[in-house]
Motif scaffolding. Sequence first.
Motif, PDB file in Angstrom:
ATOM      1  N   LYS A   1       0.863  -1.185   0.000  1.00  6.12           N
ATOM      2  CA  LYS A   1       0.000   0.000   0.000  1.00  6.12           C
ATOM      3  C   LYS A   1       0.896   1.230   0.000  1.00  6.12           C
ATOM      4  N   VAL A   2       0.776   2.072  -1.021  1.00  8.60           N
ATOM      5  CA  VAL A   2       1.675   3.201  -1.215  1.00  8.60           C
ATOM      6  C   VAL A   2       1.305   4.356  -0.290  1.00  8.60           C
ATOM      7  N   LYS A   3       2.307   4.890   0.409  1.00  5.74           N
ATOM      8  CA  LYS A   3       2.127   6.096   1.225  1.00  5.74           C
ATOM      9  C   LYS A   3       2.709   7.332   0.557  1.00  5.74           C
ATOM     10  N   ALA A   4       3.815   7.170  -0.153  1.00  6.52           N
ATOM     11  CA  ALA A   4       4.446   8.297  -0.842  1.00  6.52           C
ATOM     12  C   ALA A   4       5.201   7.760  -2.050  1.00  6.52           C
ATOM     13  N   CYS A   5       5.249   8.581  -3.105  1.00  6.16           N
ATOM     14  CA  CYS A   5       5.930   8.190  -4.336  1.00  6.16           C
ATOM     15  C   CYS A   5       6.769   9.364  -4.833  1.00  6.16           C
TER      16      CYS A   5
ATOM     17  N   ALA B   1       7.402   4.413  -1.015  1.00  9.30           N
ATOM     18  CA  ALA B   1       7.425   4.003   0.388  1.00  9.30           C
ATOM     19  C   ALA B   1       6.004   3.630   0.788  1.00  9.30           C
ATOM     20  N   GLY B   2       5.876   2.530   1.502  1.00 10.24           N
ATOM     21  CA  GLY B   2       4.537   2.095   1.865  1.00 10.24           C
ATOM     22  C   GLY B   2       4.550   0.969   2.882  1.00 10.24           C
ATOM     23  N   VAL B   3       3.407   0.291   2.999  1.00  7.61           N
ATOM     24  CA  VAL B   3       3.207  -0.780   3.979  1.00  7.61           C
ATOM     25  C   VAL B   3       2.850  -2.063   3.234  1.00  7.61           C
ATOM     26  N   VAL B   4       3.466  -3.166   3.640  1.00  3.66           N
ATOM     27  CA  VAL B   4       3.207  -4.458   3.013  1.00  3.66           C
ATOM     28  C   VAL B   4       1.808  -4.942   3.375  1.00  3.66           C
ATOM     29  N   LEU B   5       1.029  -5.314   2.346  1.00  4.09           N
ATOM     30  CA  LEU B   5      -0.311  -5.860   2.556  1.00  4.09           C
ATOM     31  C   LEU B   5      -0.329  -7.381   2.444  1.00  4.09           C
ATOM     32  N   GLN B   6       0.475  -7.906   1.496  1.00  4.12           N
ATOM     33  CA  GLN B   6       0.436  -9.336   1.216  1.00  4.12           C
ATOM     34  C   GLN B   6       1.780  -9.754   0.638  1.00  4.12           C
TER      35      GLN B   6
ATOM     36  N   SER C   1      10.735 -14.210   2.006  1.00  5.40           N
ATOM     37  CA  SER C   1      11.310 -14.434   3.337  1.00  5.40           C
ATOM     38  C   SER C   1      11.755 -13.144   4.022  1.00  5.40           C
ATOM     39  N   PHE C   2      11.855 -12.048   3.267  1.00  2.00           N
ATOM     40  CA  PHE C   2      12.374 -10.798   3.838  1.00  2.00           C
ATOM     41  C   PHE C   2      11.298  -9.957   4.521  1.00  2.00           C
ATOM     42  N   PHE C   3      10.035 -10.120   4.150  1.00  2.00           N
ATOM     43  CA  PHE C   3       8.983  -9.219   4.628  1.00  2.00           C
ATOM     44  C   PHE C   3       7.771 -10.000   5.110  1.00  2.00           C
ATOM     45  N   GLN C   4       7.019  -9.309   5.966  1.00  2.00           N
ATOM     46  CA  GLN C   4       5.750  -9.814   6.465  1.00  2.00           C
ATOM     47  C   GLN C   4       4.710  -8.707   6.327  1.00  2.00           C
ATOM     48  N   PRO C   5       3.423  -9.055   6.300  1.00  2.00           N
ATOM     49  CA  PRO C   5       2.395  -8.008   6.276  1.00  2.00           C
ATOM     50  C   PRO C   5       2.573  -7.024   7.436  1.00  2.00           C
ATOM     51  N   GLU C   6       2.285  -5.766   7.178  1.00  2.88           N
ATOM     52  CA  GLU C   6       2.410  -4.645   8.112  1.00  2.88           C
ATOM     53  C   GLU C   6       3.831  -4.084   8.185  1.00  2.88           C
ATOM     54  N   ASP C   7       4.804  -4.707   7.510  1.00  2.00           N
ATOM     55  CA  ASP C   7       6.146  -4.133   7.467  1.00  2.00           C
ATOM     56  C   ASP C   7       6.139  -2.856   6.620  1.00  2.00           C
ATOM     57  N   GLU C   8       6.886  -1.844   7.057  1.00  2.00           N
ATOM     58  CA  GLU C   8       7.054  -0.634   6.257  1.00  2.00           C
ATOM     59  C   GLU C   8       8.287  -0.796   5.382  1.00  2.00           C
ATOM     60  N   VAL C   9       8.123  -0.533   4.090  1.00  2.00           N
ATOM     61  CA  VAL C   9       9.202  -0.788   3.132  1.00  2.00           C
ATOM     62  C   VAL C   9       9.410   0.428   2.240  1.00  2.00           C
ATOM     63  N   VAL C  10      10.567   0.433   1.567  1.00  2.00           N
ATOM     64  CA  VAL C  10      10.884   1.442   0.562  1.00  2.00           C
ATOM     65  C   VAL C  10      11.616   0.730  -0.560  1.00  2.00           C
ATOM     66  N   GLY C  11      11.346   1.158  -1.794  1.00  2.00           N
ATOM     67  CA  GLY C  11      11.993   0.502  -2.923  1.00  2.00           C
ATOM     68  C   GLY C  11      11.940   1.355  -4.172  1.00  2.00           C
ATOM     69  N   ARG C  12      12.605   0.857  -5.217  1.00  2.00           N
ATOM     70  CA  ARG C  12      12.636   1.534  -6.511  1.00  2.00           C
ATOM     71  C   ARG C  12      12.107   0.581  -7.570  1.00  2.00           C
ATOM     72  N   LYS C  13      11.382   1.150  -8.516  1.00  2.00           N
ATOM     73  CA  LYS C  13      10.792   0.338  -9.574  1.00  2.00           C
ATOM     74  C   LYS C  13      11.865  -0.123 -10.552  1.00  2.00           C
TER      75      LYS C  13
END
Length: 345
Positions: free
Chosen positions: A36-40, A67-72, A78-90
């Motif tokens: 779920k995207v919070k900022a782009c 930057a956003g929150v993992v939904l699924q 193995s690196f992430f779980q739901p509700e984790d806050e993440v940041v990445g590049r396309k």
Amino acid sequence: MKGLFYRAGVSDAEPKFVIQETCLPEALGSHQVRVKVKACGLSPLDLKLLSDVGIQRDLIPVGRDVAGVVLQVGTDVSFFQPEDEVVGRKHRTERCLLTVTVVLMEYREIQKPEKLSSVCVAGALRDGLCAYTALHTHARMAAGHTLLVMDGASSFGLMCIQLACYHGAKVLTTSHSPQKRTFLEQLRPSVARVIPVENGSSDLLSVVLEETGGLGVDIIVDCGVRLQEEDESEETKFLPHKHNIISVLGVGGHWVTSHQELQLDPPDCRLLYLKSASVSFLNPEVWTASSAQQGRYLHILKDIVEKMSAGVLRPQPEEAVPRYEATVAMEAVQRHEKKKAVVQL
């Protein structure tokens, strides 16, 4: 679900950036993450680069840093779980990031520290990646080196200054206006000398030689150069001439340039040869244009956000715009009226 796209092949009278319906796959791949995207973060599209790598579409997705929150998560993530806050590049242009939710591969994102806001990290990630690539990957910066950063008050220049100071380098920089000079003077002692170039002519060579005991600098990072001495257009009048850059470079020095079409004349090459100096081209999209060295790329992203969280890197604050202003903001970025923009969802 709607996203922001660049419409290719239209006349100047028509809008180039449009909001279009887009869809995401309902089923995730084994290594995919729904966020779920919070900022782009928005940065200029390099249309020539997209054409060179064979990406030719009528609608090109816009938005690189998210930057956003993992939904699924997928079955093998193995690196992430739901509700984790993440940041990445396309990676390249598969999906539009300026939507409510996006799907990313797990190895193209990292955990976001709690202390960092989504707007801050989405707005600063590209500049941090460029600074890290220029100073570490290309220039092999080390403690004791002398660094010249052109236009140190820019968001990219400021990142270079802070990263260099952290690693014990001596930093010289240039300013393009009295306001920028005042801002850079406040960074002392991190910045050893601010060289004004706002009057169109500067004593760049004499000042650098004075500061380095006549030896020149070890590393130069520019934000573009002038190829012709008589070029005094608004876009290039503050940029250094290529010969001035080479002249202030020390023996064994390294020049990292952002100029895509740099042309060196035989006298310039001869001077570089005499100094045993080298030139590297800084392409901010190289990490996401290729799937090679993904582990190294993720290490760089992680180090950037950790340094931002610790206060080592303090990016210039970026005012976020709401989603309904994304088209106007992206048009300003593409026309280079703004260096970047951040959309908050």
